[in-house]
Write a protein that holds these residues in place. Structure first.
Motif, PDB file in Angstrom:
ATOM      1  N   GLN A  18       0.161   7.294   1.158  1.00 51.15           N
ATOM      2  CA  GLN A  18       0.815   6.196   0.468  1.00 51.15           C
ATOM      3  C   GLN A  18      -0.257   5.368  -0.238  1.00 51.15           C
ATOM      4  O   GLN A  18      -1.440   5.456   0.075  1.00 51.15           O
ATOM      5  CB  GLN A  18       1.567   5.297   1.475  1.00 51.15           C
ATOM      6  CG  GLN A  18       2.594   6.040   2.315  1.00 51.15           C
ATOM      7  CD  GLN A  18       3.781   6.508   1.507  1.00 51.15           C
ATOM      8  OE1 GLN A  18       4.159   5.871   0.521  1.00 51.15           O
ATOM      9  NE2 GLN A  18       4.384   7.617   1.901  1.00 51.15           N
ATOM     10  N   ALA A  19       0.173   4.577  -1.224  1.00 47.91           N
ATOM     11  CA  ALA A  19      -0.768   3.642  -1.836  1.00 47.91           C
ATOM     12  C   ALA A  19      -1.352   2.767  -0.737  1.00 47.91           C
ATOM     13  O   ALA A  19      -0.642   2.286   0.136  1.00 47.91           O
ATOM     14  CB  ALA A  19      -0.058   2.801  -2.881  1.00 47.91           C
ATOM     15  N   GLY A  20      -2.649   2.562  -0.766  1.00 55.78           N
ATOM     16  CA  GLY A  20      -3.337   1.838   0.286  1.00 55.78           C
ATOM     17  C   GLY A  20      -4.065   2.749   1.240  1.00 55.78           C
ATOM     18  O   GLY A  20      -4.917   2.305   1.997  1.00 55.78           O
ATOM     19  N   ASP A  21      -3.738   4.054   1.224  1.00 54.89           N
ATOM     20  CA  ASP A  21      -4.447   5.051   2.012  1.00 54.89           C
ATOM     21  C   ASP A  21      -5.434   5.792   1.125  1.00 54.89           C
ATOM     22  O   ASP A  21      -5.222   5.945  -0.082  1.00 54.89           O
ATOM     23  CB  ASP A  21      -3.477   6.092   2.588  1.00 54.89           C
ATOM     24  CG  ASP A  21      -2.483   5.490   3.566  1.00 54.89           C
ATOM     25  OD1 ASP A  21      -2.831   4.483   4.203  1.00 54.89           O
ATOM     26  OD2 ASP A  21      -1.366   6.034   3.682  1.00 54.89           O
ATOM     27  N   PHE A  22      -6.512   6.289   1.756  1.00 56.58           N
ATOM     28  CA  PHE A  22      -7.394   7.227   1.066  1.00 56.58           C
ATOM     29  C   PHE A  22      -6.808   8.623   1.221  1.00 56.58           C
ATOM     30  O   PHE A  22      -6.410   9.015   2.313  1.00 56.58           O
ATOM     31  CB  PHE A  22      -8.797   7.179   1.657  1.00 56.58           C
ATOM     32  CG  PHE A  22      -9.692   8.274   1.147  1.00 56.58           C
ATOM     33  CD1 PHE A  22     -10.273   8.175  -0.110  1.00 56.58           C
ATOM     34  CD2 PHE A  22      -9.929   9.414   1.908  1.00 56.58           C
ATOM     35  CE1 PHE A  22     -11.088   9.188  -0.597  1.00 56.58           C
ATOM     36  CE2 PHE A  22     -10.740  10.427   1.429  1.00 56.58           C
ATOM     37  CZ  PHE A  22     -11.321  10.319   0.172  1.00 56.58           C
ATOM     38  N   LEU A 282      -9.235   9.040 -14.663  1.00 55.51           N
ATOM     39  CA  LEU A 282      -8.858   7.911 -13.812  1.00 55.51           C
ATOM     40  C   LEU A 282      -7.397   7.555 -14.052  1.00 55.51           C
ATOM     41  O   LEU A 282      -6.894   7.682 -15.169  1.00 55.51           O
ATOM     42  CB  LEU A 282      -9.710   6.674 -14.133  1.00 55.51           C
ATOM     43  CG  LEU A 282     -11.193   6.704 -13.785  1.00 55.51           C
ATOM     44  CD1 LEU A 282     -11.889   5.490 -14.394  1.00 55.51           C
ATOM     45  CD2 LEU A 282     -11.407   6.736 -12.278  1.00 55.51           C
ATOM     46  N   ALA A 283      -6.722   7.082 -12.999  1.00 60.44           N
ATOM     47  CA  ALA A 283      -5.366   6.546 -13.129  1.00 60.44           C
ATOM     48  C   ALA A 283      -5.085   5.674 -11.916  1.00 60.44           C
ATOM     49  O   ALA A 283      -5.567   5.952 -10.806  1.00 60.44           O
ATOM     50  CB  ALA A 283      -4.330   7.661 -13.229  1.00 60.44           C
ATOM     51  N   PHE A 284      -4.315   4.609 -12.101  1.00 60.20           N
ATOM     52  CA  PHE A 284      -3.926   3.735 -11.006  1.00 60.20           C
ATOM     53  C   PHE A 284      -2.583   4.171 -10.418  1.00 60.20           C
ATOM     54  O   PHE A 284      -1.726   4.741 -11.120  1.00 60.20           O
ATOM     55  CB  PHE A 284      -3.790   2.286 -11.491  1.00 60.20           C
ATOM     56  CG  PHE A 284      -5.096   1.564 -11.645  1.00 60.20           C
ATOM     57  CD1 PHE A 284      -5.684   0.933 -10.560  1.00 60.20           C
ATOM     58  CD2 PHE A 284      -5.725   1.501 -12.880  1.00 60.20           C
ATOM     59  CE1 PHE A 284      -6.887   0.253 -10.699  1.00 60.20           C
ATOM     60  CE2 PHE A 284      -6.926   0.823 -13.031  1.00 60.20           C
ATOM     61  CZ  PHE A 284      -7.510   0.201 -11.942  1.00 60.20           C
ATOM     62  N   SER A 285      -2.391   3.895  -9.126  1.00 62.20           N
ATOM     63  CA  SER A 285      -1.067   4.030  -8.531  1.00 62.20           C
ATOM     64  C   SER A 285      -0.158   2.971  -9.136  1.00 62.20           C
ATOM     65  O   SER A 285      -0.634   1.971  -9.695  1.00 62.20           O
ATOM     66  CB  SER A 285      -1.150   3.859  -7.006  1.00 62.20           C
ATOM     67  OG  SER A 285      -1.655   2.566  -6.685  1.00 62.20           O
ATOM     68  N   PRO A 286       1.183   3.148  -9.065  1.00 65.80           N
ATOM     69  CA  PRO A 286       2.082   2.190  -9.719  1.00 65.80           C
ATOM     70  C   PRO A 286       1.896   0.745  -9.264  1.00 65.80           C
ATOM     71  O   PRO A 286       2.072  -0.178 -10.070  1.00 65.80           O
ATOM     72  CB  PRO A 286       3.474   2.712  -9.335  1.00 65.80           C
ATOM     73  CG  PRO A 286       3.285   4.181  -9.163  1.00 65.80           C
ATOM     74  CD  PRO A 286       1.923   4.310  -8.536  1.00 65.80           C
ATOM     75  N   GLY A 289      -2.710  -0.489  -6.244  1.00 62.50           N
ATOM     76  CA  GLY A 289      -3.489  -0.550  -5.008  1.00 62.50           C
ATOM     77  C   GLY A 289      -4.523   0.548  -4.873  1.00 62.50           C
ATOM     78  O   GLY A 289      -5.506   0.385  -4.139  1.00 62.50           O
ATOM     79  N   ASN A 290      -4.306   1.686  -5.530  1.00 61.79           N
ATOM     80  CA  ASN A 290      -5.226   2.822  -5.445  1.00 61.79           C
ATOM     81  C   ASN A 290      -5.703   3.227  -6.829  1.00 61.79           C
ATOM     82  O   ASN A 290      -4.980   3.090  -7.819  1.00 61.79           O
ATOM     83  CB  ASN A 290      -4.535   4.034  -4.808  1.00 61.79           C
ATOM     84  CG  ASN A 290      -4.603   4.030  -3.301  1.00 61.79           C
ATOM     85  OD1 ASN A 290      -4.341   3.001  -2.670  1.00 61.79           O
ATOM     86  ND2 ASN A 290      -4.927   5.165  -2.708  1.00 61.79           N
ATOM     87  N   PRO A 304      -8.325   3.382  -2.024  1.00 62.85           N
ATOM     88  CA  PRO A 304      -7.763   2.028  -2.077  1.00 62.85           C
ATOM     89  C   PRO A 304      -8.783   1.086  -2.712  1.00 62.85           C
ATOM     90  O   PRO A 304      -9.973   1.124  -2.369  1.00 62.85           O
ATOM     91  CB  PRO A 304      -7.537   1.675  -0.602  1.00 62.85           C
ATOM     92  CG  PRO A 304      -7.603   2.979   0.141  1.00 62.85           C
ATOM     93  CD  PRO A 304      -8.521   3.854  -0.636  1.00 62.85           C
ATOM     94  N   LEU A 305      -8.346   0.256  -3.640  1.00 64.10           N
ATOM     95  CA  LEU A 305      -9.284  -0.640  -4.315  1.00 64.10           C
ATOM     96  C   LEU A 305      -9.956  -1.611  -3.355  1.00 64.10           C
ATOM     97  O   LEU A 305     -11.128  -1.948  -3.524  1.00 64.10           O
ATOM     98  CB  LEU A 305      -8.555  -1.428  -5.405  1.00 64.10           C
ATOM     99  CG  LEU A 305      -8.264  -0.709  -6.720  1.00 64.10           C
ATOM    100  CD1 LEU A 305      -7.592  -1.661  -7.686  1.00 64.10           C
ATOM    101  CD2 LEU A 305      -9.532  -0.146  -7.335  1.00 64.10           C
ATOM    102  N   ASP A 306      -9.218  -2.036  -2.342  1.00 66.15           N
ATOM    103  CA  ASP A 306      -9.773  -3.033  -1.420  1.00 66.15           C
ATOM    104  C   ASP A 306     -10.902  -2.473  -0.566  1.00 66.15           C
ATOM    105  O   ASP A 306     -11.722  -3.243  -0.051  1.00 66.15           O
ATOM    106  CB  ASP A 306      -8.669  -3.589  -0.515  1.00 66.15           C
ATOM    107  CG  ASP A 306      -7.675  -4.456  -1.270  1.00 66.15           C
ATOM    108  OD1 ASP A 306      -8.012  -4.907  -2.387  1.00 66.15           O
ATOM    109  OD2 ASP A 306      -6.559  -4.669  -0.764  1.00 66.15           O
ATOM    110  N   THR A 307     -10.933  -1.152  -0.390  1.00 67.87           N
ATOM    111  CA  THR A 307     -11.969  -0.534   0.448  1.00 67.87           C
ATOM    112  C   THR A 307     -12.608   0.625  -0.314  1.00 67.87           C
ATOM    113  O   THR A 307     -12.864   1.683   0.270  1.00 67.87           O
ATOM    114  CB  THR A 307     -11.369  -0.050   1.778  1.00 67.87           C
ATOM    115  OG1 THR A 307     -10.292   0.875   1.501  1.00 67.87           O
ATOM    116  CG2 THR A 307     -10.851  -1.205   2.593  1.00 67.87           C
TER     117      THR A 307
END
Length: 433
Positions: A18-22, A282-286, A289-290, A304-307
């Motif tokens: 899911q978005a937020g997971d690596f 490159l592409a972002f998740s909707p 977050g990723n 995940p962008l945060d990590t």
């Protein structure tokens, strides 16, 4: 192995990613050159050097779309069940995912480097190295060309009102009146080729990345630079933007992903994503977050962008074509340079751009069961031997087997061809001797 069997092997490495997971997406047989994300479903489409498009859904296996005759460089979703793709075979194809069918929309006279969908979903724009921009109606198939660039076109992006920006190897950025089929104006002339564009029309800016490493943002209302994030890294090869996250991502030839906070125009992250080699896509998740990214190896990585820097770099083994030539015999060196990116030496073609070479000598051309050949090779009477392999590289595939998928290349020195043949005889023997 059957296509279904290959697909079953190509699972998401994180089955419930899911978005937020690596997570990673594995299954392609060559470097991934482009990534697109469906805003409504989060489905990911990938275009590869292996001539294929993969469409990935969470927890599922990829749908493989095979129809291109050369590397696929660009793709875009054109609705929930349609994908448009284009590549080195000069063709632009429309895929119906529900029916599993495709048709060629148009053909350029050179490779297609980028695609863009118009805001109303009616047209697809194709940027080609033949110097033109294709405008193709997805419903009728009618296609026309915008001409004015003096070299290959690398990037295109539509404005909300249907005009089109284009960037070229000629160093220019141009704005086009799509309805009239004419150039509105020359926006700027950069000293080097421009590779990538990102437009945020709502906030009035356009970002571009160039061959010389320039990463610049233009204020469209003021017609002046807004921000400059140029570093000593070149060329810029990939750009992506998430409006939800207010983040602009840039990938370069040295393997870095730079993430810019577009709310305050500062660098939020600067991550060395590869140990060696470029960031191609490159592409972002909707939800923003990723960030999905691809480099030299046939895998898509999603951080995940945060990590971003907590999960390590792309863990690719050194491809044969990047090994130190001093560590190889001349025959192996010729194979590494000319053949290894497209062919395996072991049983199974592994979704590479070409069939496996295992058991090559004495094999009729066009007979490996897990590879989709051109009609030219399927109907050929060639049997691979020292004589036919020598002729292939002496004349070049485009002359020896006109109409095949094999890229145009020759090995001009007889000693190099002889060494390659000797190496292949040993390396492809089924018994290993």
């Amino acid at each position: 192995m059957t296509r279904a069997g290959l697909a079953a092997l190509a699972l998401l490495s994180a089955a419930t990613a899911q978005a937020g997971d690596f997570f990673t997406l594995k299954g392609h047989g060559g470097p991934v050159m482009a990534i697109a994300v469906a805003a409504d479903t989060g489905r990911i489409a990938t275009a590869s050097f292996d001539n294929a498009v993969g469409v990935w859904s969470d927890g599922g296996v990829p749908m493989w779309l095979d129809g291109h005759r050369a590397a696929v460089n660009a793709l875009t979703f054109a609705g929930p069940d349609r994908v448009v793709s284009a590549g080195d075979d000069f063709g632009v194809r429309l895929w119906d995912l529900a029916a599993g069918t495709s048709r060629e929309l148009t053909r350029h006279a050179g490779k297609v480097a980028a695609l863009a969908l118009s805001p109303d979903g009616r047209f697809v724009a194709s940027a080609s190295w033949d110097g033109s921009i294709g405008l193709t109606d997805l419903a009728t198939g009618e296609s026309r060309r915008l001409k004015g660039h003096e070299a290959g076109v690398n990037a295109v992006v539509f404005t909300p009102d249907g005009d089109l920006y284009s960037a070229s190897a000629d160093g220019t950025l141009r704005l086009w009146d799509v309805e009239a089929g004419a150039e509105r104006r020359l926006v700027l002339r950069h000293g080097f080729g421009i590779n990538r564009l990102v437009l945020n029309a709502a906030d009035g800016w356009l970002a571009y990345g160039a061959v010389d490493g320039v990463t610049r943002v233009l204020d469209l209302a003021a017609d002046a630079p807004l921000a400059d994030f140029t570093l000593d890294r070149r060329p810029i090869l990939a750009m992506a933007y998430s409006q939800r996250a207010d983040r602009l991502a840039i990938g370069d030839g040295e393997g870095y992903i730079m993430v810019i906070d577009t709310d305050v125009w500062r660098i939020a992250r600067d991550f060395r994503a590869t140990e060696r080699g470029p960031i191609w896509a490159l592409a972002f998740s909707p939800d923003g977050g990723n960030i999905h990214a691809a480099g030299l190896d046939p895998v898509v990585y999603s951080w995940p962008l945060d990590t971003l820097d907590a999960h390590g770099q792309m863990a690719a083994e050194t491809p044969a074509y990047l090994r130190d030539p001093a560590d190889m015999s001349n025959g192996e060196r010729q194979f590494a340079r000319k053949c290894s990116i497209c062919h395996t030496l072991t049983p199974g073609s592994a979704r590479r751009a070409g069939p496996t070479l295992h058991g090559l000598f004495g094999r009729p051309a066009g007979t490996v069961t897990d590879y989709s050949y051109s009609a030219t090779l399927r109907g050929s009477d060639i049997v691979w031997s020292e004589t036919t392999i020598n002729a292939l590289f002496d004349e070049g595939p485009d002359h020896y087997i006109p109409g095949s998928k094999m890229p145009m290349q020759r090995i001009t020195e007889q000693t190099d061809r002889t060494d390659l043949i000797d190496y292949l005889r040993r390396a492809t023997a089924p018994t290993g001797d």
